[in-house]
Design an enzyme around this catalytic site. Sequence first.
Site, mmCIF file in Angstrom:
data_model
loop_
_atom_site.group_PDB
_atom_site.id
_atom_site.type_symbol
_atom_site.label_atom_id
_atom_site.label_comp_id
_atom_site.label_asym_id
_atom_site.label_seq_id
_atom_site.Cartn_x
_atom_site.Cartn_y
_atom_site.Cartn_z
ATOM 1 C CG ASN A 11 47.801 52.382 -41.920
ATOM 2 O OD1 ASN A 11 48.199 52.844 -43.266
ATOM 3 N ND2 ASN A 11 48.854 53.149 -40.669
ATOM 4 N NE ARG A 45 49.332 56.812 -42.097
ATOM 5 C CZ ARG A 45 50.361 56.437 -40.922
ATOM 6 N NH1 ARG A 45 50.508 55.843 -40.340
ATOM 7 N NH2 ARG A 45 52.246 57.340 -41.407
ATOM 8 C CG HIS A 93 55.551 60.567 -39.416
ATOM 9 N ND1 HIS A 93 56.811 60.233 -39.877
ATOM 10 C CD2 HIS A 93 55.232 59.708 -39.648
ATOM 11 C CE1 HIS A 93 57.084 59.655 -40.188
ATOM 12 N NE2 HIS A 93 56.071 58.485 -39.732
ATOM 13 N NE ARG A 141 60.822 56.067 -45.449
ATOM 14 C CZ ARG A 141 59.872 55.977 -44.676
ATOM 15 N NH1 ARG A 141 59.845 57.503 -45.210
ATOM 16 N NH2 ARG A 141 60.336 55.181 -43.882
ATOM 17 C CD GLU A 181 50.980 57.448 -37.071
ATOM 18 O OE1 GLU A 181 51.479 56.405 -36.850
ATOM 19 O OE2 GLU A 181 51.345 57.520 -37.876
#
Length: 394
Positions: free
Chosen positions: A9, A94, A182, A242, A380
């Site tokens: 990732n 990913r 996601h 964010r 994940e």
Amino acid sequence: MESAILVLNAGSSSLKFSLFDAGAPGVLSAVAVGQVEGLGTAPRLKAKGPDGQVILDERRSTTEIGNHAQALQEIAALLGSRFVGTELVGVGHRVVHGGPEYSAPLLITPQAMQELAAFVPLAPLHQPHNLAAIRAVEQARPGLPQVACFDTAFHRTQNEVAQLYGLPYEFYERGIRRYGFHGLSYEYIAATLPEVAPEIAGGRVVVAHLGSGASMCAMHNGRSVGSSMGFTALDGLMMGTRPGNLDPGIVLYLLQQEGMSAKEIEDLLYKRSGLLGLSGIGNDMRVLQESDSPRARLAIDHFVYRISRELGGLAAVLGGLDALVFTAGIGENSALIRRLVCQQAQWLGIDLDPLANEQSVARISSVGSRVSAWVVPTNEELMIARHTRQLLGL
Ligand code: ADP
């Protein structure tokens, strides 16, 4: 261990990895996890074994580890020395963006790389690093099978109405649409619910992935029908740094009236807003929860307020709600955030079991709760390892 799958990732300043035993039939298990962080500034290689014990934690110079390719070399050297005789049979990555079409993982070929490079403008801060990691593996081990697993893929089941923005239709055709992110986390939850919560797996479920990045997904029968994130991972919930959903007029105002450059606005929106910007203290929820600063509390209250608004919207998309699932760093660990969200969602029929919530057990709503609430840890990396094994026919 005879054979292994490596999961990578790659971020702008980090390369995270997990090594899975691919030889054992049935359940995949991680035998090592770690990362090179601080790429470009202060590189540090960290690795842990399956039970969490630290294998390595070393600082390196930027000349030793200056880019993803060098980070990969370090990781390969570490794993090679620890797992002598183990054959690496595939690498799963990913990859943030799979564009409008990809709804499943993809075996990397030169042509696939060209297609994925075409999505760089859609995710300029992430996609180039994801692709750099794929190239680094190809350079180090030419011909080793590699699989790209997309964060957008799970949401490709959403209908056109849900993916549109109210711009002229040609913008949609040009790819300006709601992609959602996601997806690997949501896919893992969808795959896990039949085991841990079979009574809700086929129903109307909202999953709240609350980590440093945060989003929510409306699922019906395990398929995505709506998401809070849109064209980019800036939309929707407020996050660590964010702002989430923002009146686009604010961006125009900052450009036209305050004279900010596009780069400055990008920095504001990705790095200086959210929990950090509101609290003025930091983006770590643990720190904010422990602080007595009124601004920390304000940031937490706004975080919860935005989750509550989004929950109402996604419940409307689903035509009702059977369950709410919390996951990721904050969702799995913060009893406070779960309590505040569930209290605000009483109108939907959620009745929290305070003790179960404090203990973060799977079901955290009371026995009589009309809509149930759950904590389900996400994974994940495991989802990527499963896809890689399946696509490579291992
Ligand atoms: P990412 O993978 O996107 O970096 P994570 O899913 O690891 O993010 O989540 C990181 C967030 O989880 C941070 O805001 C951190 O403060 C929060 N977190 C982790 N543990 C706890 C805890 N015990 N209580 C509250 N928040 C926590």
